[in-house]
Design a protein around this motif. Structure first.
Motif, PDB file in Angstrom:
ATOM      1  N   SER A 291      -9.539 -13.319  13.411  1.00  0.00           N
ATOM      2  CA  SER A 291      -8.193 -12.762  13.351  1.00  0.00           C
ATOM      3  C   SER A 291      -7.406 -13.327  12.171  1.00  0.00           C
ATOM      4  CB  SER A 291      -7.450 -13.024  14.657  1.00  0.00           C
ATOM      5  OG  SER A 291      -7.260 -14.404  14.799  1.00  0.00           O
ATOM      6  N   VAL A 294      -7.135 -11.374   6.821  1.00  0.00           N
ATOM      7  CA  VAL A 294      -6.269 -10.205   6.625  1.00  0.00           C
ATOM      8  C   VAL A 294      -6.653  -9.436   5.374  1.00  0.00           C
ATOM      9  CG1 VAL A 294      -4.281 -11.068   7.872  1.00  0.00           C
ATOM     10  CG2 VAL A 294      -4.568 -11.669   5.485  1.00  0.00           C
ATOM     11  N   ILE A 297      -7.264  -5.136   6.366  1.00  0.00           N
ATOM     12  CA  ILE A 297      -6.524  -4.496   7.448  1.00  0.00           C
ATOM     13  C   ILE A 297      -6.795  -3.012   7.365  1.00  0.00           C
ATOM     14  CG2 ILE A 297      -4.237  -4.019   8.370  1.00  0.00           C
ATOM     15  CD1 ILE A 297      -3.320  -6.618   7.135  1.00  0.00           C
ATOM     16  N   VAL A 299      -6.083   0.601   7.932  1.00  0.00           N
ATOM     17  CA  VAL A 299      -4.984   1.483   8.302  1.00  0.00           C
ATOM     18  C   VAL A 299      -5.604   2.772   8.814  1.00  0.00           C
ATOM     19  CG1 VAL A 299      -2.861   2.541   7.553  1.00  0.00           C
ATOM     20  CG2 VAL A 299      -3.703   0.508   6.416  1.00  0.00           C
ATOM     21  N   LYS A 310      -5.115  -0.893  16.601  1.00  0.00           N
ATOM     22  CA  LYS A 310      -6.235  -1.583  15.971  1.00  0.00           C
ATOM     23  C   LYS A 310      -7.537  -0.927  16.393  1.00  0.00           C
ATOM     24  CE  LYS A 310      -7.854  -6.256  15.370  1.00  0.00           C
ATOM     25  NZ  LYS A 310      -7.806  -7.590  15.925  1.00  0.00           N
TER      26      LYS A 310
ATOM     27  N   LEU B 451       2.084  -0.593   6.923  1.00  0.00           N
ATOM     28  CA  LEU B 451       0.693  -1.019   7.064  1.00  0.00           C
ATOM     29  C   LEU B 451      -0.075  -0.884   5.755  1.00  0.00           C
ATOM     30  CD1 LEU B 451      -0.667   0.159  10.471  1.00  0.00           C
ATOM     31  CD2 LEU B 451      -0.627  -2.112   9.516  1.00  0.00           C
ATOM     32  N   LEU B 454       0.933  -3.732   3.677  1.00  0.00           N
ATOM     33  CA  LEU B 454       0.388  -4.998   4.156  1.00  0.00           C
ATOM     34  C   LEU B 454      -1.108  -5.095   3.894  1.00  0.00           C
ATOM     35  CD1 LEU B 454       2.262  -5.389   7.512  1.00  0.00           C
ATOM     36  CD2 LEU B 454       2.393  -6.889   5.553  1.00  0.00           C
ATOM     37  N   SER B 455      -1.770  -3.957   3.987  1.00  0.00           N
ATOM     38  CA  SER B 455      -3.202  -4.001   3.752  1.00  0.00           C
ATOM     39  C   SER B 455      -3.468  -4.362   2.285  1.00  0.00           C
ATOM     40  CB  SER B 455      -3.782  -2.659   4.166  1.00  0.00           C
ATOM     41  OG  SER B 455      -4.721  -2.205   3.292  1.00  0.00           O
ATOM     42  N   GLY B 458      -2.494  -8.049   2.055  1.00  0.00           N
ATOM     43  CA  GLY B 458      -3.471  -8.882   2.743  1.00  0.00           C
ATOM     44  C   GLY B 458      -4.655  -9.217   1.860  1.00  0.00           C
ATOM     45  N   ILE B 465      -2.942 -16.905   3.731  1.00  0.00           N
ATOM     46  CA  ILE B 465      -2.737 -16.648   5.160  1.00  0.00           C
ATOM     47  C   ILE B 465      -3.703 -17.489   5.986  1.00  0.00           C
ATOM     48  CG2 ILE B 465      -2.749 -14.858   6.933  1.00  0.00           C
ATOM     49  CD1 ILE B 465      -0.522 -14.580   4.889  1.00  0.00           C
ATOM     50  N   ARG B 469      -2.441 -20.040   8.806  1.00  0.00           N
ATOM     51  CA  ARG B 469      -2.798 -19.877  10.207  1.00  0.00           C
ATOM     52  C   ARG B 469      -3.558 -21.067  10.751  1.00  0.00           C
ATOM     53  NH1 ARG B 469      -2.380 -15.112  12.872  1.00  0.00           N
ATOM     54  NH2 ARG B 469      -4.319 -15.311  14.016  1.00  0.00           N
ATOM     55  N   LEU B 529       2.435 -11.859   8.176  1.00  0.00           N
ATOM     56  CA  LEU B 529       0.970 -11.835   8.178  1.00  0.00           C
ATOM     57  C   LEU B 529       0.404 -13.084   8.820  1.00  0.00           C
ATOM     58  CD1 LEU B 529      -0.024 -10.376   4.715  1.00  0.00           C
ATOM     59  CD2 LEU B 529      -0.842  -9.591   6.905  1.00  0.00           C
ATOM     60  N   GLN B 534      -4.840 -10.409  11.900  1.00  0.00           N
ATOM     61  CA  GLN B 534      -5.368  -9.046  12.014  1.00  0.00           C
ATOM     62  C   GLN B 534      -4.582  -8.197  13.019  1.00  0.00           C
ATOM     63  OE1 GLN B 534      -8.913  -7.303  11.738  1.00  0.00           O
ATOM     64  NE2 GLN B 534      -8.492  -7.816   9.628  1.00  0.00           N
ATOM     65  N   ASP B 535      -3.952  -8.859  13.971  1.00  0.00           N
ATOM     66  CA  ASP B 535      -3.273  -8.111  15.032  1.00  0.00           C
ATOM     67  C   ASP B 535      -1.989  -7.449  14.557  1.00  0.00           C
ATOM     68  OD1 ASP B 535      -5.084  -8.501  16.962  1.00  0.00           O
ATOM     69  OD2 ASP B 535      -4.194 -10.346  17.716  1.00  0.00           O
ATOM     70  N   ILE B 536      -1.702  -7.588  13.289  1.00  0.00           N
ATOM     71  CA  ILE B 536      -0.439  -7.090  12.751  1.00  0.00           C
ATOM     72  C   ILE B 536      -0.291  -5.591  12.976  1.00  0.00           C
ATOM     73  CG2 ILE B 536      -1.121  -6.436  10.410  1.00  0.00           C
ATOM     74  CD1 ILE B 536       1.189  -8.319   9.525  1.00  0.00           C
ATOM     75  N   ILE B 537      -1.422  -4.926  13.094  1.00  0.00           N
ATOM     76  CA  ILE B 537      -1.426  -3.469  13.222  1.00  0.00           C
ATOM     77  C   ILE B 537      -0.738  -3.012  14.512  1.00  0.00           C
ATOM     78  CG2 ILE B 537      -3.670  -3.242  14.345  1.00  0.00           C
ATOM     79  CD1 ILE B 537      -4.260  -1.109  12.219  1.00  0.00           C
ATOM     80  N   HIS B 540       4.338  -2.756  16.042  1.00  0.00           N
ATOM     81  CA  HIS B 540       5.016  -1.602  15.474  1.00  0.00           C
ATOM     82  C   HIS B 540       6.492  -1.831  15.221  1.00  0.00           C
ATOM     83  CE1 HIS B 540       1.604   0.835  17.432  1.00  0.00           C
ATOM     84  NE2 HIS B 540       1.257   0.342  16.291  1.00  0.00           N
TER      85      HIS B 540
END
Lengths: 388, 634
Positions: A291, A294, A297, A299, A310, B451, B454-455, B458, B465, B469, B529, B534-537, B540
């Motif tokens: 996790s 990143v 990601i 989309v 996800k 998104l 961010l992608s 990322g 990041i 983390r 981030l 990864q759970d950022i998706i 919302h």
């Protein structure tokens, strides 16, 4: 024969309402001679006629209130034996079916004299003025609490008039009034009060309660007579969600599914039996995802109208996929018999689960109202055939 | 291509020179006709002005890079057209306006009959090659013309036909398809509809294909339903994005799409018309039943549907911009006239603050929309294959949102009258509503742009990041970062982008505000981030906020760039443009500041967790659950 004796007999034999007509005449006699008259060895020391509650044949709220009325009218100048009377009355509430009735509790408290027990100085307050009486009412309130009966403001006035503002029963009352309203609606599956007496309605409530894990669940009531060859004529409350339907559709037809039960669910003091349609548990593949990473990601497709979620590398597991099995459907039937369950399976099959026609179905019923299914190979095969 | 044209031009020129002596003595009826044809042909070809499109090399995507704190200062130079181009555009616009202002076209509800007239004025096929009778315009010029087209009532028909149907053919059609269909479209003989959305399907239907190749491999058979198709009932050509293949990988399905061009005459096409809130916009549900499509009618290549969509959609989204510009412009003009008209001594409404402040807001938001639209088209036109995915989506969201806000605040301002069904203001409002909802709902787009950003971020920030983390593994780094970011933590970042170096000096305050936003955005992105990985998706609520911030920052950039250019070259009302840019920036900075602060603070110091809780219960109980306020418990 003495008048009071007559009344005893009447009470024992006839309904109280009739005897009440005689009462006004005999009142005075009764009030003076109770002790003497109860001359059987055990009852002789009793101040009140507590046995009389047990002796009444027709037990309902009216007769119960009449008993209280008799006690009040018997002795309205020098009334004695309240505490014993109240204890006796409390003990017999359930058999009269009045243990959830606030009015009855209030009229029991009303038996006590007003003003006499009110403390007049701080020492009396501190040392529990009239302790027996106070403890008696505290016990009464306790019983109310146990039975889930919430007092009202009138009761507060009653208690204040009897024990004064500083009495322990009133403090107990205040505590009750703080907590009971809070607990009254705290249940996540609040049931209607009083509960419906119809078994079908109860079963619906129970199934609804169990199925609240999946909000999409549809609850349907089938009739077993709609199925040809069914022996029973009863209702079937069945619940299945779209997710369960698709789980069943993807089920391997070589693997059996099981009808299991009866399991119990309690609605207040009522028990409802229910059955589940279960498949063997699927091995859960867990893919370890980093996790923290990143850099990639994903989309989802931009032209979707759904909010992005996800994408997992494996199929996500639903709430129906448990460690010990996959729950495919749920039901409660009127008779809990094997025949009604068979009708249930047929109904499910017609109602969007065509796979059930091909899947072997094994009935593993722990208890049956009409017959107990014994799980041996021959039996299983038979059932498989019948289900097809 | 151009070489062939030039050749043909050369071969025909001498013909004309030769003509007069040969035919001077004879009655030459036939030949004259021939001569006319020649002339027409000649005219058509000679009208082709070779457009030299030299584009600069591709730039890194501007908005995506904002998340990394990188601000491309070239963007602050507001794009402009060459004098020559502008002159042509003006002329084109005049011609178009002449036709569009004819009442039978302007108030026409059934445009299909009038298509011919529009075709004659060369309003169809704006970006198509001149060989087919198109205009070969670039994005900027197209938008300017679309603004004019948006004045007519059936603009939706034209805009959708133009930016979806025709553009698909122009960009992805092969020569055969262009020859066969594009010509017809540009001549106004046909109308297209773009079929994309399908009824909501469950997981199982993911595997159900809508189009399958027949056994002989010569035709595709199309089966399925398409929803919300604009022009669906009038069109005779459909661009259909159909599901043609699925990839199964570990029980998780993916879909492959192919774009088809379907004629209504292929058979099996039924359409049902639905009205919408906006009386001028009609959508249809279209059902294809065993429609046979010849294999030549695949647009692009098989399974290229997604790339067709991503090629078409940015500019389609962008086209909402000019439409909304026309809408808000009309709204403002009508409002101004309205208040001047109803003002009486001593109540001069136009001199009250109540009216002035609202009208000021309206003007500011229109200024922002305009600036954004032409900044984006400038990016598309000036740089080779520029990634404007986010920019165009931002324009769509911002323009439609501002249009809706403007119309609703105008209804409020006008009062009771505006509630009448046929009042001009409520009509504007309905139209704006449709822009918000139809095709891509704004709310969904907002999360998606965040998104996408961010992608992109990322990929660049991954190392950082990872360290953030796992603070226990990178102790020194974390403490160093705490020190270097101490000003950010105070919400007072050091402004080191020096944007004012690229703007008129009097815009220094405004540019510093913009700089603050960009720097905060970078910080918020890092925190966001590192909080969710990864759970950022799934976040919302915060994604939506981030999307809104991106929008505002892009809008600020556009406004400031435009105002600075206007002031520097001394355009009319330039000083007011400065005020407009300043006022927009001030209000936008406020929004960005509070939204970014919420992202930085996280879900527990904002309302997010509360909303999550409230609606969780709502869905469990399936209805509004609080008991009536008059309920008693005892």
């Amino acid at each position: 024969m003495l008048p009071s004796k007559i009344i005893r007999m009447v009470v024992a034999s006839r309904s109280i309402t009739e005897c009440l007509k005689v009462m006004p005449l005999t009142n005075r006699n009764l009030s003076v001679s109770t002790v003497k008259l109860c001359d059987t060895s055990e009852e002789s020391k009793q101040v009140t006629l507590y046995r009389s509650f047990e002796d009444i044949k027709d037990k309902n709220k009216d007769t119960y209130l009449d008993m209280i009325r008799i006690f009040l009218n018997r002795d309205y100048v020098y009334r004695r034996g309240h505490v014993e009377f109240i204890y006796a009355a409390l003990k017999n509430m359930e058999s009269f079916g009045v243990h959830k009735d606030l009015e009855v509790y209030k009229s029991l408290i009303d038996v006590l004299p007003k003003g006499k027990f009110i403390p007049t100085n701080m020492f009396q307050v501190e040392f529990m003025h009239y302790p027996k009486q106070q403890q008696c009412i505290i016990d009464l309130l306790e019983q109310m609490e146990d039975n889930g009966v919430m007092p009202d403001y009138e009761m507060e006035d009653l208690l204040r008039n009897i024990f004064g503002n500083k009495g322990f029963p009133l403090r107990k009352y205040w505590r009750m009034m703080y907590w009971m309203p809070k607990f009254k609606n705290a249940s996540p599956w609040l049931l209607p009060n009083p509960l419906p007496s119809d078994v079908l309605e109860l079963a619906k409530l129970a199934i609804h309660q169990i199925c609240s894990v999946d909000v999409q669940t549809q609850i349907t009531v089938y009739q077993s007579r709609d199925i040809e060859d069914s022996i029973d004529d009863t209702w079937i409350v069945s619940a299945q969600s779209p997710i369960q339907r698709s789980l069943l559709r993807d089920h391997d037809v070589k693997q059996p599914v099981y009808v299991e039960g009866a399991f119990r669910v309690w609605l207040k003091s009522n028990q409802v039996n229910y059955f589940v349609l279960r498949a063997d548990p699927k091995p859960l593949k867990t893919v370890q995802e980093d996790s923290d990473d990143v850099s990639n990601i994903k989309v989802p497709f931009m032209f979707n109208i759904k909010p992005p979620i996800k994408k997992h590398l494996q199929l996500s597991t639903s709430v129906h996929t448990q460690e010990d099995g996959v729950i495919l459907a749920l039901c409660a039937t009127g008779t809990s018999s094997k025949d009604s369950l068979l009708s249930w399976i047929r109904h499910l099959e017609m109602d969007g689960n065509p796979t059930l026609a091909d899947v072997p179905i094994v009935f593993t019923l722990k208890s049956g109202v009409k017959e107990v299914a014994t799980v041996i190979d021959n039996e299983q095969n038979k059932e498989v055939e019948t289900s097809k | 291509m151009l070489k062939i044209i030039q050749k043909s031009r050369l071969s025909k020129l001498p013909l004309i020179k030769f003509v007069p002596p040969n035919y001077s003595t004879k009655p030459a009826v036939q030949e004259k006709k021939h001569f006319d044809d020649q002339i027409r042909e000649f005219e058509k070809i000679s009208k082709i002005s070779q457009k030299v499109k030299t584009k600069k090399p591709q730039k890194p995507p501007f908005v995506k890079n904002l998340l990394l704190g990188i601000f491309d200062t070239d963007i602050l130079t507001y794009p402009e057209l060459q004098n020559e181009e502008l002159k042509n555009l003006k002329q084109n616009l005049e011609e178009a306006k002449n036709v569009l202002e004819q009442p039978e076209i302007k108030e026409c509800n059934q445009l299909s009959q009038q298509l011919k007239k529009l075709a004659n004025a060369r309003i169809l096929g704006l970006q198509a090659s001149q060989l087919f009778g198109g205009r070969e315009l670039n994005a900027t010029e197209t938008c300017r013309l679309l603004e004019a087209i948006s004045e007519i009532s059936s603009k939706h028909v034209i805009v959708n036909n133009e930016s979806l149907g025709i553009q698909t053919l122009v960009k992805f059609g092969n020569d055969r398809l262009k020859q066969k269909y594009l010509q017809r479209l540009i001549n106004g003989e046909s109308l297209t509809a773009f079929c994309l959305l399908e009824p909501l399907s469950s997981n199982i239907d993911v595997l159900k294909r809508t189009a399958t190749l027949s056994s002989d491999g010569k035709t595709w058979v199309l089966n399925g339903e398409k929803r919300m198709v604009i022009n669906g009932s009038n069109a005779d050509l459909f661009v259909v994005i159909a599901h043609t293949n699925s990839v199964m990988k570990d029980e998780v399905g993916g879909q492959k799409f192919t774009a088809f061009l379907v004629e209504r005459d292929f058979g099996g096409v039924t359409s049902t018309r639905h009205g919408t809130v906006d009386p001028n916009l009609e959508v249809s549900d279209i059902i294809f039943e065993n429609t046979q499509i010849p294999i030549e009618n695949v647009i692009g290549k098989e399974e290229m549907g997604e790339s067709v969509l991503s090629g078409i959609y940015p500019e389609y989204r962008l086209s909402t911009g000019p439409v909304c510009i026309a809408l808000v412009k009309n709204l403002i003009n009508k409002m101004t006239a309205h208040f001047i008209k109803i003002s009486r001594e001593p109540y001069l409404l136009h001199e009250t603050d109540a009216i002035r402040s609202k009208m000021g807001e309206l003007t500011t938001s229109l200024y922002a929309i305009e600036s954004m639209v032409y900044l984006t088209t400038g990016l598309l036109d000036n740089y080779e294959n520029q990634d404007c995915e986010l920019e165009s989506s931002i324009v769509k969201i911002f323009a439609s949102e501002q249009a809706l806000l403007s119309t609703s605040s105008c209804i409020d301002l006008i009062g009771a009258e505006a509630a009448l069904e046929n009042h001009w203001c409520s009509q504007f409002h309905k139209e704006a509503l449709c822009h918000v909802a139809v095709n891509d709902a704004n709310d969904h787009l907002k999360t998606t742009i965040a998104l996408f950003g961010l992608s992109h971020a990322g990929r660049k920030m991954n190392e950082l990041i990872k360290k953030l983390r796992n603070p226990l593994y990178y102790g020194t780094f974390v403490f160093k970062r705490m020190w270097t970011n101490r000003k950010q933590a105070d919400d007072n970042p050091k402004l080191n982008l020096y944007l004012h170096h690229y703007l008129h000096p009097s815009l220094i305050n405004v540019s510093q505000q913009l700089e603050y936003c960009v720097l905060r955005l970078q910080y918020a992105t890092e925190i966001f981030l590192s909080r969710y990985g990864q759970d950022i998706i799934k976040q919302h609520m915060e994604l939506r906020r981030l999307g809104e911030c991106l929008m505002d920052i892009y809008a600020m950039t556009a406004c400031i760039g435009r105002a600075s250019r206007a002031y520097c070259i001394g355009l009319q009302h330039a000083e007011y443009e400065m005020v407009l840019a300043t006022s927009f920036t001030l209000s936008a900075v406020e929004r960005v500041r509070s939204r970014l602060l919420k992202i930085i603070d996280g879900p527990y110091q904002t309302n997010d967790e509360n909303y999550r809780k409230i609606s969780e219960r709502l869905f469990r109980l399936k209805k509004y659950y609080p008991v009536h306020p008059l309920t008693r418990n005892f």
